[in-house]
Design an enzyme around this catalytic site. Structure first.
Site, PDB file in Angstrom:
ATOM      1  N   LYS A 190       1.073  -1.288   0.095  1.00  0.00           N
ATOM      2  CA  LYS A 190      -0.174  -0.135   0.114  1.00  0.00           C
ATOM      3  C   LYS A 190       1.036   1.171  -0.121  1.00  0.00           C
ATOM      4  O   LYS A 190       0.492   2.039  -1.031  1.00  0.00           O
ATOM      5  CB  LYS A 190      -0.875  -0.432   0.712  1.00  0.00           C
ATOM      6  CG  LYS A 190      -2.213   1.367   1.382  1.00  0.00           C
ATOM      7  CD  LYS A 190      -3.125   0.509   2.292  1.00  0.00           C
ATOM      8  CE  LYS A 190      -2.853   0.803   3.472  1.00  0.00           C
ATOM      9  NZ  LYS A 190      -2.947   2.166   3.814  1.00  0.00           N
ATOM     10  N   SER A 191       1.865   1.456   0.991  1.00  0.00           N
ATOM     11  CA  SER A 191       2.610   2.666   0.716  1.00  0.00           C
ATOM     12  C   SER A 191       3.249   2.664   0.094  1.00  0.00           C
ATOM     13  O   SER A 191       4.069   4.289  -0.863  1.00  0.00           O
ATOM     14  CB  SER A 191       3.961   2.780   2.420  1.00  0.00           C
ATOM     15  OG  SER A 191       3.146   2.439   3.591  1.00  0.00           O
ATOM     16  N   ARG A 249       2.912   6.333  -3.181  1.00  0.00           N
ATOM     17  CA  ARG A 249       3.928   6.383  -3.798  1.00  0.00           C
ATOM     18  C   ARG A 249       4.631   6.866  -5.657  1.00  0.00           C
ATOM     19  O   ARG A 249       4.447   7.870  -5.618  1.00  0.00           O
ATOM     20  CB  ARG A 249       5.451   6.714  -3.457  1.00  0.00           C
ATOM     21  CG  ARG A 249       5.724   6.937  -1.506  1.00  0.00           C
ATOM     22  CD  ARG A 249       5.935   6.236  -0.518  1.00  0.00           C
ATOM     23  NE  ARG A 249       5.953   6.931   0.855  1.00  0.00           N
ATOM     24  CZ  ARG A 249       5.330   6.710   1.337  1.00  0.00           C
ATOM     25  NH1 ARG A 249       3.739   6.378   1.542  1.00  0.00           N
ATOM     26  NH2 ARG A 249       5.137   7.367   3.047  1.00  0.00           N
ATOM     27  N   GLY A 290      -5.189   8.640   4.930  1.00  0.00           N
ATOM     28  CA  GLY A 290      -3.717   9.554   5.711  1.00  0.00           C
ATOM     29  C   GLY A 290      -2.445   9.192   5.197  1.00  0.00           C
ATOM     30  O   GLY A 290      -2.388  10.943   4.476  1.00  0.00           O
ATOM     31  N   ARG A 315      -8.781  13.069  11.728  1.00  0.00           N
ATOM     32  CA  ARG A 315      -7.449  12.843  11.979  1.00  0.00           C
ATOM     33  C   ARG A 315      -6.224  14.184  12.170  1.00  0.00           C
ATOM     34  O   ARG A 315      -6.793  14.609  11.585  1.00  0.00           O
ATOM     35  CB  ARG A 315      -7.028  11.151  11.247  1.00  0.00           C
ATOM     36  CG  ARG A 315      -7.224  10.270  11.405  1.00  0.00           C
ATOM     37  CD  ARG A 315      -7.228   9.299  10.616  1.00  0.00           C
ATOM     38  NE  ARG A 315      -5.655   9.425  11.184  1.00  0.00           N
ATOM     39  CZ  ARG A 315      -4.864   7.466   9.977  1.00  0.00           C
ATOM     40  NH1 ARG A 315      -5.405   7.646   8.640  1.00  0.00           N
ATOM     41  NH2 ARG A 315      -3.403   7.751  10.007  1.00  0.00           N
ATOM     42  N   SER A 349       7.147   9.875  11.850  1.00  0.00           N
ATOM     43  CA  SER A 349       6.279   9.828  10.800  1.00  0.00           C
ATOM     44  C   SER A 349       6.373   9.923   9.574  1.00  0.00           C
ATOM     45  O   SER A 349       6.977  10.852   8.596  1.00  0.00           O
ATOM     46  CB  SER A 349       4.900  10.694  10.768  1.00  0.00           C
ATOM     47  OG  SER A 349       4.107  10.715   9.660  1.00  0.00           O
ATOM     48  N   ASP A 393       1.825  -0.075  12.027  1.00  0.00           N
ATOM     49  CA  ASP A 393       0.556  -0.729  11.509  1.00  0.00           C
ATOM     50  C   ASP A 393       0.511  -2.626  11.933  1.00  0.00           C
ATOM     51  O   ASP A 393      -0.679  -3.111  11.519  1.00  0.00           O
ATOM     52  CB  ASP A 393       1.127  -0.876   9.764  1.00  0.00           C
ATOM     53  CG  ASP A 393       0.764   0.657   9.431  1.00  0.00           C
ATOM     54  OD1 ASP A 393       0.425   1.675  10.459  1.00  0.00           O
ATOM     55  OD2 ASP A 393       1.464   0.678   8.536  1.00  0.00           O
ATOM     56  N   LYS A 404      -5.245   6.856  14.470  1.00  0.00           N
ATOM     57  CA  LYS A 404      -4.634   6.051  13.183  1.00  0.00           C
ATOM     58  C   LYS A 404      -7.075   5.560  13.004  1.00  0.00           C
ATOM     59  O   LYS A 404      -7.316   6.512  12.706  1.00  0.00           O
ATOM     60  CB  LYS A 404      -4.765   4.648  13.407  1.00  0.00           C
ATOM     61  CG  LYS A 404      -2.363   4.592  13.774  1.00  0.00           C
ATOM     62  CD  LYS A 404      -2.087   4.714  12.481  1.00  0.00           C
ATOM     63  CE  LYS A 404      -1.176   5.178  12.441  1.00  0.00           C
ATOM     64  NZ  LYS A 404      -0.621   5.691  11.187  1.00  0.00           N
ATOM     65  N   ARG A 412      -7.479  -3.026   9.773  1.00  0.00           N
ATOM     66  CA  ARG A 412      -6.546  -3.338  10.553  1.00  0.00           C
ATOM     67  C   ARG A 412      -7.559  -4.394  12.122  1.00  0.00           C
ATOM     68  O   ARG A 412      -6.992  -5.759  12.550  1.00  0.00           O
ATOM     69  CB  ARG A 412      -5.565  -2.826  11.099  1.00  0.00           C
ATOM     70  CG  ARG A 412      -4.441  -2.032   9.644  1.00  0.00           C
ATOM     71  CD  ARG A 412      -3.594  -2.021   9.672  1.00  0.00           C
ATOM     72  NE  ARG A 412      -2.477  -1.335   9.016  1.00  0.00           N
ATOM     73  CZ  ARG A 412      -1.869  -2.054   7.864  1.00  0.00           C
ATOM     74  NH1 ARG A 412      -2.397  -2.978   7.190  1.00  0.00           N
ATOM     75  NH2 ARG A 412      -2.106  -0.816   6.699  1.00  0.00           N
TER      76      ARG A 412
HETATM   77  C1  S3P Z   1       2.414   4.913   6.296  1.00  0.00           C
HETATM   78  C2  S3P Z   1       2.621   6.052   6.922  1.00  0.00           C
HETATM   79  C3  S3P Z   1       2.538   5.130   8.308  1.00  0.00           C
HETATM   80  C4  S3P Z   1       1.386   4.447   8.073  1.00  0.00           C
HETATM   81  C5  S3P Z   1       0.470   4.527   7.807  1.00  0.00           C
HETATM   82  C6  S3P Z   1       1.206   4.193   6.339  1.00  0.00           C
HETATM   83  C7  S3P Z   1       3.252   5.554   4.914  1.00  0.00           C
HETATM   84  O1  S3P Z   1       1.982   6.258   9.529  1.00  0.00           O
HETATM   85  O2  S3P Z   1       1.028   4.189  10.008  1.00  0.00           O
HETATM   86  O3  S3P Z   1      -0.314   3.445   7.433  1.00  0.00           O
HETATM   87  O4  S3P Z   1       2.824   5.311   4.269  1.00  0.00           O
HETATM   88  O5  S3P Z   1       3.731   6.531   4.989  1.00  0.00           O
HETATM   89  P1  S3P Z   1       2.740   7.596  10.098  1.00  0.00           P
HETATM   90  O6  S3P Z   1       3.617   7.908   8.728  1.00  0.00           O
HETATM   91  O7  S3P Z   1       1.544   8.860  10.314  1.00  0.00           O
HETATM   92  O8  S3P Z   1       3.296   6.813  11.081  1.00  0.00           O
END
Ligand code: S3P
Length: 437
Positions: A22-23, A27, A94, A122, A166, A321, A348, A396
């Site tokens: 996902k992350s 990007r 987020g 949030r 973060s 996570d 979260k 989650r």
């Molecule tokens: C993420 C960063 C994390 C994570 C989120 C995905 C990301 O959050 O909890 O599910 O893709 O950069 P934080 O950076 O706010 O800790």
């Protein structure tokens, strides 16, 4: 509202192929939209969150063609995005909101960025603050919450010492740095996932990394700026954070033998594997390869009794996570699980500490809620029983309790189970396929 019923299992066996990370998908989608030319993103995440990002990039002028799990993005070039008359909707995500805010702050147009009820609760001050230091003009409800009104403007590079660990804040500043004049520097108090840095390099930006400090050159910063981002063909590895639900399920039964294919094993994400191993898990990585700066491998998992323990300090950001699943595993461990220093869990997709405590109690666990974490007693406190679980719309939480239900007595019902789609739309089918009854 969909209900999923989880019945007790005897073992977890076979193989599983996870959706793309996902992350990383977020990007790649954003940078592909800013690149010149056509990018092909293979094994792109099926997560609803990542499709929110694609929809936003489309609204900003990128062309997006989706065929199964392969996505073609025809980028507009870093200065070619166009304004959207409609508010951009980040949904539940987020990452979409915080990272896009960084990109949008440096455009020549204005954008309204919003999200669902959970996302509107949030905190956004954490990105609005540093972006304002760069010269951004952003208004937020109560100066902290979405919807965000972003008035695009010229940005200046800053040297930002992050007050919190973060990856989303780091990424928002680095992405804004692409549009800033000069070199933007970000220093984190503790390491967080580095997918933005790696993806920026892949798409041709000029990035430097020294320990906890990362620098990005603005695209138009003289000879050091890369000038533009270039389209790429990229493979997204499977999502380790999704793998954790299957690893956990396999650990629960001595007879388990599970192979999880093509999992992203970026070292800023694998703290969970180290933790599992230190608790006695039987996980092997028979193959390892590198894909576009990201490490990828298969995971072979066998059943093993887990010791449990205390999770705290700098490790929290690297495990953030995975904490819901670890807490829900607590009652099956020898010594229980204690989580400290994790008040971030309260902001979260749900208040995860409250949601975990509530649902662990429903299943008969002995658990103590703390402001920054919780303590759940291990096996000696008794066996869990099935219950009706309220995940509070949080993917989650829903998946963690589905796994806990596999080893409980009786049936566990997950209410509003469709929320799993936020990161893993086929989770319940995939779990049913490997659960032997
Ligand atoms: C993420 C960063 C994390 C994570 C989120 C995905 C990301 O959050 O909890 O599910 O893709 O950069 P934080 O950076 O706010 O800790």
């Amino acid at each position: 509202m969909k209900k999923e019923t989880i019945l007790p299992a005897k073992a977890i066996t076979g193989g599983v192929e996870l959706p793309g990370d996902k992350s990383i998908s977020h990007r790649y989608a954003m940078l592909a939209g800013l690149a010149e030319g056509t990018s092909e993103l293979r094994h792109f995440s099926a997560a609803v969150d990542c499709h929110s990002t694609l929809a936003c990039m489309k609204a900003l002028g990128a062309e997006v063609k989706i065929e199964k799990d392969s996505v073609k993005v025809i980028g507009r070039g870093a200065r070619g995005l166009k304004s959207s008359w409609r508010a951009l909707d980040a949904g539940n995500s987020g990452t979409t909101m915080r990272l896009l805010a960084g990109i949008l702050a440096g455009q020549k147009f204005n954008t309204r960025l919003t999200g669902d009820d959970s996302l509107q609760k949030r905190p956004m001050k954490r990105i609005v603050g540093p972006l304002r230091e760069m010269g951004a003009d952003i208004r937020a409800r109560e100066d902290n919450f979405a919807p965000l009104e972003i008035h695009g403007t010229a940005l200046k590079a800053i040297d930002y010492k992050m007050p919190m660990a973060s990856a989303q804040v780091k990424s928002a500043v680095l992405l804004a740095g692409l549009f800033a004049d000069g070199m933007t520097t970000v220093t984190e108090p503790a390491r967080t996932r580095d997918h933005t840095e790696l993806a920026l390099e892949e798409f041709g930006a000029n990035v430097e990394k020294h320990g906890k400090t990362t620098r990005v050159h603005g695209l138009s910063s003289g000879s050091n700026g890369a000038g533009k981002l270039v389209a790429k063909s990229l493979d997204v590895p499977g999502d380790l954070s999704s793998a954790v639900f299957f690893i956990s399920a396999a650990c629960l039964f001595p007879e388990s033998s599970l192979l999880i294919h093509n999992v992203g094993l970026n070292p800023t994400r694998t703290a969970i594997l180290d933790l599992f191993l230190s608790m006695g898990a039987a996980i092997q990585t028979p193959t390892l390869r590198s894909a576009h700066g990201e490490l990828v491998g298969d995971l072979a998992v066998k059943g093993a009794a887990l010791k449990g323990g205390v999770i705290e300090g700098e490790r929290i950001a690297l495990l953030i996570d995975e904490l819901p699943m670890l807490a829900a595993l607590g009652p099956y461990t020898e010594n229980g699980i204690e989580i400290r220093d994790a008040k971030e869990l309260r902001v979260k997709e749900s208040d995860r500490i409250a949601a975990l405590v509530e649902n662990l109690k429903r299943m008969g666990a002995t658990v103590e809620e703390r402001p920054d974490g919780l303590r759940v007693e291990g096996r000696k406190a008794g066996k869990l029983h099935g219950a009706e679980i309220d995940p509070h719309g949080d993917h989650r939480i829903a998946m963690a309790f589905a796994v806990a239900g596999l080893a409980a007595e009786g049936a566990t019902v997950i209410r509003g189970a469709e929320c799993a789609g936020v990161s893993y739309p086929t989770f319940f089918e995939d779990l049913a396929r490997v659960a032997e009854r």
